[in-house]
Design a protein around this motif. Structure first.
Motif, PDB file in Angstrom:
ATOM      1  N   UNK A 165       0.748  -1.037   0.081  1.00 38.81           N
ATOM      2  CA  UNK A 165      -0.095  -0.002  -0.006  1.00 38.81           C
ATOM      3  C   UNK A 165       0.890   1.249  -0.001  1.00 38.81           C
ATOM      4  N   UNK A 166       0.740   1.961  -1.081  1.00 43.52           N
ATOM      5  CA  UNK A 166       1.753   3.214  -1.241  1.00 43.52           C
ATOM      6  C   UNK A 166       0.818   4.336  -1.527  1.00 43.52           C
ATOM      7  N   UNK A 167       1.548   5.552  -1.126  1.00 47.08           N
ATOM      8  CA  UNK A 167       0.680   6.876  -1.459  1.00 47.08           C
ATOM      9  C   UNK A 167       0.305   7.089  -3.006  1.00 47.08           C
ATOM     10  N   UNK A 168      -0.848   7.826  -3.169  1.00 40.57           N
ATOM     11  CA  UNK A 168      -1.088   7.864  -4.429  1.00 40.57           C
ATOM     12  C   UNK A 168      -0.171   8.747  -5.047  1.00 40.57           C
ATOM     13  N   UNK A 169      -0.230   8.240  -6.328  1.00 41.44           N
ATOM     14  CA  UNK A 169       0.984   9.003  -7.249  1.00 41.44           C
ATOM     15  C   UNK A 169       2.030   8.843  -6.721  1.00 41.44           C
ATOM     16  N   UNK A 170       2.892   7.848  -6.032  1.00 41.33           N
ATOM     17  CA  UNK A 170       4.047   7.726  -5.450  1.00 41.33           C
ATOM     18  C   UNK A 170       5.051   7.703  -6.555  1.00 41.33           C
ATOM     19  N   UNK A 197       0.121  -3.880  -5.963  1.00 43.38           N
ATOM     20  CA  UNK A 197       0.037  -2.315  -5.307  1.00 43.38           C
ATOM     21  C   UNK A 197      -1.128  -1.913  -5.029  1.00 43.38           C
ATOM     22  N   UNK A 198      -1.384  -1.378  -4.097  1.00 44.63           N
ATOM     23  CA  UNK A 198      -2.790  -0.728  -3.920  1.00 44.63           C
ATOM     24  C   UNK A 198      -2.444   0.492  -3.427  1.00 44.63           C
ATOM     25  N   UNK A 199      -3.507   1.639  -3.477  1.00 43.48           N
ATOM     26  CA  UNK A 199      -3.386   2.867  -2.860  1.00 43.48           C
ATOM     27  C   UNK A 199      -3.325   2.823  -1.507  1.00 43.48           C
ATOM     28  N   UNK A 200      -2.292   3.398  -0.702  1.00 40.98           N
ATOM     29  CA  UNK A 200      -2.486   3.568   0.717  1.00 40.98           C
ATOM     30  C   UNK A 200      -3.639   4.654   1.114  1.00 40.98           C
ATOM     31  N   UNK A 201      -3.733   4.743   2.678  1.00 41.20           N
ATOM     32  CA  UNK A 201      -4.696   5.704   3.157  1.00 41.20           C
ATOM     33  C   UNK A 201      -3.995   6.724   3.747  1.00 41.20           C
ATOM     34  N   UNK A 202      -4.937   7.607   4.752  1.00 40.53           N
ATOM     35  CA  UNK A 202      -4.027   8.648   5.525  1.00 40.53           C
ATOM     36  C   UNK A 202      -3.453   8.313   6.459  1.00 40.53           C
ATOM     37  N   UNK A 203      -3.765   6.895   7.232  1.00 35.95           N
ATOM     38  CA  UNK A 203      -2.980   6.459   8.180  1.00 35.95           C
ATOM     39  C   UNK A 203      -2.693   4.968   7.932  1.00 35.95           C
ATOM     40  N   UNK A 204      -2.128   4.319   9.070  1.00 39.46           N
ATOM     41  CA  UNK A 204      -1.542   3.111   8.937  1.00 39.46           C
ATOM     42  C   UNK A 204      -2.962   2.030   8.650  1.00 39.46           C
ATOM     43  N   UNK A 205      -3.597   2.468   9.468  1.00 40.62           N
ATOM     44  CA  UNK A 205      -4.984   1.517   9.547  1.00 40.62           C
ATOM     45  C   UNK A 205      -5.662   1.357   8.314  1.00 40.62           C
ATOM     46  N   UNK A 206      -5.859   2.845   7.787  1.00 42.23           N
ATOM     47  CA  UNK A 206      -6.595   2.767   6.326  1.00 42.23           C
ATOM     48  C   UNK A 206      -5.858   1.990   5.257  1.00 42.23           C
ATOM     49  N   UNK A 207      -4.348   2.052   5.284  1.00 41.48           N
ATOM     50  CA  UNK A 207      -3.495   1.624   4.461  1.00 41.48           C
ATOM     51  C   UNK A 207      -3.713  -0.060   4.431  1.00 41.48           C
ATOM     52  N   UNK A 208      -3.803  -0.639   5.999  1.00 44.79           N
ATOM     53  CA  UNK A 208      -4.040  -2.193   5.983  1.00 44.79           C
ATOM     54  C   UNK A 208      -5.151  -2.398   5.563  1.00 44.79           C
ATOM     55  N   UNK A 209      -6.357  -1.548   5.637  1.00 43.03           N
ATOM     56  CA  UNK A 209      -7.557  -1.998   5.443  1.00 43.03           C
ATOM     57  C   UNK A 209      -7.658  -2.028   3.886  1.00 43.03           C
ATOM     58  N   UNK A 210      -6.979  -0.995   3.134  1.00 43.52           N
ATOM     59  CA  UNK A 210      -7.032  -0.993   1.704  1.00 43.52           C
ATOM     60  C   UNK A 210      -6.413  -2.481   1.153  1.00 43.52           C
TER      61      UNK A 210
END
Length: 231
Positions: free
Chosen positions: A57-62, A78-91
């Motif tokens: 999970x990486x930042x959008x447009x990394x 590869x998936x888009x990460x979120x604003x925090x760790x939990x959001x990235x893991x959920x994605x």
């Protein structure tokens, strides 16, 4: 009844900027021994036979990930990460099909020194509570107030420092994270969400070499451990 055979998937949240590192780029893209921290981390996971896939999970447009050869590895999604760790893991979890047949190893992108021995020990835990790598505290532990004064001394015999990977059944973890999110609760790791959901994750003794690169001084220490690490 035939025992359910679980697929093992690694989820790596790597959308953070690593502000405490005070570097010109996110810390996972700093180099040690000619490779980025993220490459070392991914290589440790990809070379572990039990892991079938790594979801990153990486930042959008990394702009950094496409420059790495490992980004094209067939076992990386590869998936888009979120604003925090939990959001990235959920994605990352939401990209998994048949969640009830999958167990996940959630691992920090900035822990490049994890060994296969440590992963072996985690996978020995088979119950619904799951497990995390952790270190038993050896120093005296003080609890402080907001003014930086000691409030009390904790009993270090019951204090552990959480590491990653953290190992859980995927369906249970996604439910726990989503429940915490609905309740507006902040969780700093996956075990926190599982605890809030009523589980009691096991503590599996990890190695001191499994450091999280957070501050500039950590780079030299990680370089030392990586030079000795044979996985």
């Amino acid at each position: 009844m035939t025992a359910l055979c679980y697929d093992i998937v690694a989820v790596v949240p790597a959308a953070g900027i690593g502000a405490r590192m005070q570097a010109e780029k996110p810390k996972q893209y700093l180099e040690i021994h000619g490779k980025t921290i993220l490459e070392h981390t991914l290589n440790a996971l990809l070379s572990y036979p039990a892991i079938s896939r790594v979801i990153l999970a990486v930042a959008k447009d990394d702009p950094y990930l496409p420059q790495l050869p490992v980004a094209n590895h067939p076992c990386i999604q590869v998936v888009e990460g979120g604003k925090n760790r939990a959001d990235s893991v959920l994605n990352g979890l939401r990209a998994i099909e048949n969640l009830h047949r999958v167990k996940v190893l959630v691992h920090d992108a900035a822990r490049p020194c994890v060994t296969h021995d440590e992963l072996d020990k985690l996978l020995e835990i088979t119950d619904d509570n799951g497990a995390i790598l952790a270190l038993a505290a050896t120093d005296t532990v003080k609890k402080a107030n907001s003014d930086g004064q000691i409030v009390m001394t904790e009993d270090r015999n019951f204090i552990w420092l959480a590491q990653t990977p953290q190992f859980f059944k995927a369906d249970l973890l996604i439910n726990a994270l989503e429940q915490a999110q609905r309740q507006g609760l902040t969780v700093t790791d996956e075990a926190s969400a599982m605890e809030l959901a009523g589980f009691r994750p096991h503590l599996v003794a990890g190695k001191r070499s499994n450091i999280k690169v957070t501050h500039p001084d950590d780079l030299a220490l990680a370089a030392f451990y990586l030079a000795r690490n044979t996985l």
